[in-house]
Design a protein around this motif. Structure first.
Motif, PDB file in Angstrom:
ATOM      1  N   LEU A  70     -49.933 -16.424 -11.923  1.00  0.00           N
ATOM      2  CA  LEU A  70     -50.856 -15.994 -12.979  1.00  0.00           C
ATOM      3  C   LEU A  70     -51.067 -14.484 -13.018  1.00  0.00           C
ATOM      4  O   LEU A  70     -51.347 -13.927 -14.079  1.00  0.00           O
ATOM      5  CB  LEU A  70     -52.200 -16.708 -12.833  1.00  0.00           C
ATOM      6  N   THR A  71     -50.927 -13.809 -11.886  1.00  0.00           N
ATOM      7  CA  THR A  71     -51.188 -12.368 -11.872  1.00  0.00           C
ATOM      8  C   THR A  71     -49.932 -11.523 -11.990  1.00  0.00           C
ATOM      9  O   THR A  71     -50.021 -10.355 -12.375  1.00  0.00           O
ATOM     10  CB  THR A  71     -51.952 -11.955 -10.590  1.00  0.00           C
ATOM     11  N   GLU A  72     -48.754 -12.099 -11.678  1.00  0.00           N
ATOM     12  CA  GLU A  72     -47.540 -11.279 -11.662  1.00  0.00           C
ATOM     13  C   GLU A  72     -46.379 -11.832 -12.472  1.00  0.00           C
ATOM     14  O   GLU A  72     -45.550 -11.065 -12.943  1.00  0.00           O
ATOM     15  CB  GLU A  72     -47.065 -11.121 -10.211  1.00  0.00           C
ATOM     16  N   GLU A  73     -46.269 -13.149 -12.615  1.00  0.00           N
ATOM     17  CA  GLU A  73     -45.034 -13.729 -13.108  1.00  0.00           C
ATOM     18  C   GLU A  73     -45.091 -14.350 -14.499  1.00  0.00           C
ATOM     19  O   GLU A  73     -44.049 -14.511 -15.122  1.00  0.00           O
ATOM     20  CB  GLU A  73     -44.548 -14.803 -12.122  1.00  0.00           C
ATOM     21  N   CYS A  74     -46.259 -14.707 -14.988  1.00  0.00           N
ATOM     22  CA  CYS A  74     -46.312 -15.497 -16.221  1.00  0.00           C
ATOM     23  C   CYS A  74     -46.081 -14.688 -17.482  1.00  0.00           C
ATOM     24  O   CYS A  74     -45.776 -15.244 -18.531  1.00  0.00           O
ATOM     25  CB  CYS A  74     -47.628 -16.264 -16.312  1.00  0.00           C
ATOM     26  N   GLY A  75     -46.231 -13.383 -17.407  1.00  0.00           N
ATOM     27  CA  GLY A  75     -45.996 -12.551 -18.575  1.00  0.00           C
ATOM     28  C   GLY A  75     -47.169 -12.481 -19.532  1.00  0.00           C
ATOM     29  O   GLY A  75     -47.059 -11.910 -20.610  1.00  0.00           O
ATOM     30  N   GLU A  76     -48.287 -13.041 -19.167  1.00  0.00           N
ATOM     31  CA  GLU A  76     -49.494 -13.014 -19.997  1.00  0.00           C
ATOM     32  C   GLU A  76     -50.616 -12.339 -19.213  1.00  0.00           C
ATOM     33  O   GLU A  76     -50.611 -12.333 -17.986  1.00  0.00           O
ATOM     34  CB  GLU A  76     -49.932 -14.432 -20.360  1.00  0.00           C
ATOM     35  N   ARG A  77     -51.593 -11.831 -19.912  1.00  0.00           N
ATOM     36  CA  ARG A  77     -52.768 -11.259 -19.260  1.00  0.00           C
ATOM     37  C   ARG A  77     -53.809 -12.361 -19.085  1.00  0.00           C
ATOM     38  O   ARG A  77     -54.288 -12.931 -20.055  1.00  0.00           O
ATOM     39  CB  ARG A  77     -53.346 -10.128 -20.086  1.00  0.00           C
ATOM     40  N   ILE A  78     -54.123 -12.658 -17.836  1.00  0.00           N
ATOM     41  CA  ILE A  78     -55.079 -13.709 -17.494  1.00  0.00           C
ATOM     42  C   ILE A  78     -56.262 -13.035 -16.810  1.00  0.00           C
ATOM     43  O   ILE A  78     -56.078 -12.253 -15.876  1.00  0.00           O
ATOM     44  CB  ILE A  78     -54.446 -14.754 -16.539  1.00  0.00           C
ATOM     45  N   SER A  79     -57.480 -13.368 -17.239  1.00  0.00           N
ATOM     46  CA  SER A  79     -58.669 -12.748 -16.656  1.00  0.00           C
ATOM     47  C   SER A  79     -58.871 -13.214 -15.218  1.00  0.00           C
ATOM     48  O   SER A  79     -58.408 -14.284 -14.812  1.00  0.00           O
ATOM     49  CB  SER A  79     -59.911 -13.088 -17.487  1.00  0.00           C
ATOM     50  N   ALA A  80     -59.600 -12.401 -14.455  1.00  0.00           N
ATOM     51  CA  ALA A  80     -59.897 -12.751 -13.057  1.00  0.00           C
ATOM     52  C   ALA A  80     -60.682 -14.055 -12.984  1.00  0.00           C
ATOM     53  O   ALA A  80     -60.449 -14.871 -12.087  1.00  0.00           O
ATOM     54  CB  ALA A  80     -60.664 -11.613 -12.392  1.00  0.00           C
ATOM     55  N   ASP A  81     -61.599 -14.269 -13.921  1.00  0.00           N
ATOM     56  CA  ASP A  81     -62.364 -15.525 -13.943  1.00  0.00           C
ATOM     57  C   ASP A  81     -61.453 -16.719 -14.195  1.00  0.00           C
ATOM     58  O   ASP A  81     -61.616 -17.774 -13.585  1.00  0.00           O
ATOM     59  CB  ASP A  81     -63.463 -15.489 -15.012  1.00  0.00           C
ATOM     60  N   GLN A  82     -60.500 -16.537 -15.090  1.00  0.00           N
ATOM     61  CA  GLN A  82     -59.578 -17.633 -15.400  1.00  0.00           C
ATOM     62  C   GLN A  82     -58.668 -17.928 -14.211  1.00  0.00           C
ATOM     63  O   GLN A  82     -58.384 -19.091 -13.925  1.00  0.00           O
ATOM     64  CB  GLN A  82     -58.734 -17.287 -16.629  1.00  0.00           C
ATOM     65  N   VAL A  83     -58.237 -16.900 -13.515  1.00  0.00           N
ATOM     66  CA  VAL A  83     -57.433 -17.107 -12.308  1.00  0.00           C
ATOM     67  C   VAL A  83     -58.259 -17.860 -11.272  1.00  0.00           C
ATOM     68  O   VAL A  83     -57.774 -18.816 -10.651  1.00  0.00           O
ATOM     69  CB  VAL A  83     -56.909 -15.767 -11.744  1.00  0.00           C
ATOM     70  N   ALA A  84     -59.513 -17.474 -11.092  1.00  0.00           N
ATOM     71  CA  ALA A  84     -60.381 -18.147 -10.119  1.00  0.00           C
ATOM     72  C   ALA A  84     -60.556 -19.625 -10.479  1.00  0.00           C
ATOM     73  O   ALA A  84     -60.493 -20.499  -9.600  1.00  0.00           O
ATOM     74  CB  ALA A  84     -61.736 -17.447 -10.035  1.00  0.00           C
ATOM     75  N   ASP A  85     -60.787 -19.917 -11.759  1.00  0.00           N
ATOM     76  CA  ASP A  85     -60.912 -21.307 -12.192  1.00  0.00           C
ATOM     77  C   ASP A  85     -59.627 -22.080 -11.931  1.00  0.00           C
ATOM     78  O   ASP A  85     -59.656 -23.214 -11.441  1.00  0.00           O
ATOM     79  CB  ASP A  85     -61.262 -21.385 -13.685  1.00  0.00           C
ATOM     80  N   ALA A  86     -58.491 -21.471 -12.240  1.00  0.00           N
ATOM     81  CA  ALA A  86     -57.202 -22.138 -12.021  1.00  0.00           C
ATOM     82  C   ALA A  86     -56.978 -22.414 -10.534  1.00  0.00           C
ATOM     83  O   ALA A  86     -56.470 -23.478 -10.166  1.00  0.00           O
ATOM     84  CB  ALA A  86     -56.064 -21.297 -12.590  1.00  0.00           C
TER      85      ALA A  86
END
Length: 137
Positions: free
Chosen positions: A36-52
């Protein structure tokens, strides 16, 4: 471990095979964070990463604890959504339990459903199942 790639060497979808072990949830969180932070090619918020990370941890824990054999984690990001899918070979559906303040466990699926925009359990060939949680970006 496989990652499907598209242009610009970014993974549109990543699939990981995880062993049935106590270390699988931790490894799944590491793989999810990297995707989610390096490979997906999309900008994902820190909150969304935490939820995931919470969703992945719970679903992989359930799959390795209650399923049979290895489990498969699939991650994808598209159209503003993070999709988490965990497949195991057990046909037993996850259960929502009544809240019990004294119980040590049993709240995970309720938490996953609360964090998810959509939640479903899909039967698969061979009697297994895929638990899918869709999180809005």
């Amino acid at each position: 471990m496989r990652a499907y790639r598209r242009a610009h060497d970014r993974a549109a979808r990543a699939t990981y095979l995880l062993p049935r072990s106590e270390t699988a949830p931790r490894r799944a969180r590491q793989l999810t964070a990297a995707y989610l932070t390096e490979e997906c090619g999309e900008r994902i918020s820190a909150d969304q990463v935490a939820d995931a990370l919470l969703v992945v941890s719970e679903l992989v824990t359930n799959a390795t604890r209650h399923g049979r054999g290895d489990c498969r984690l699939r991650l994808s990001v598209a159209d503003g959504e993070v999709v988490v899918e965990v497949h195991d070979s057990s046909p037993v559906q996850p259960r929502l339990r009544r809240p019990d303040s004294l119980a040590e466990g049993g709240r995970g699926i309720a938490m996953v459903r609360e964090l998810s925009h959509r939640f479903s359990v899909l039967g698969g060939p061979g009697g297994g199942k895929t638990v899918q949680a869709v999180l809005a970006c």
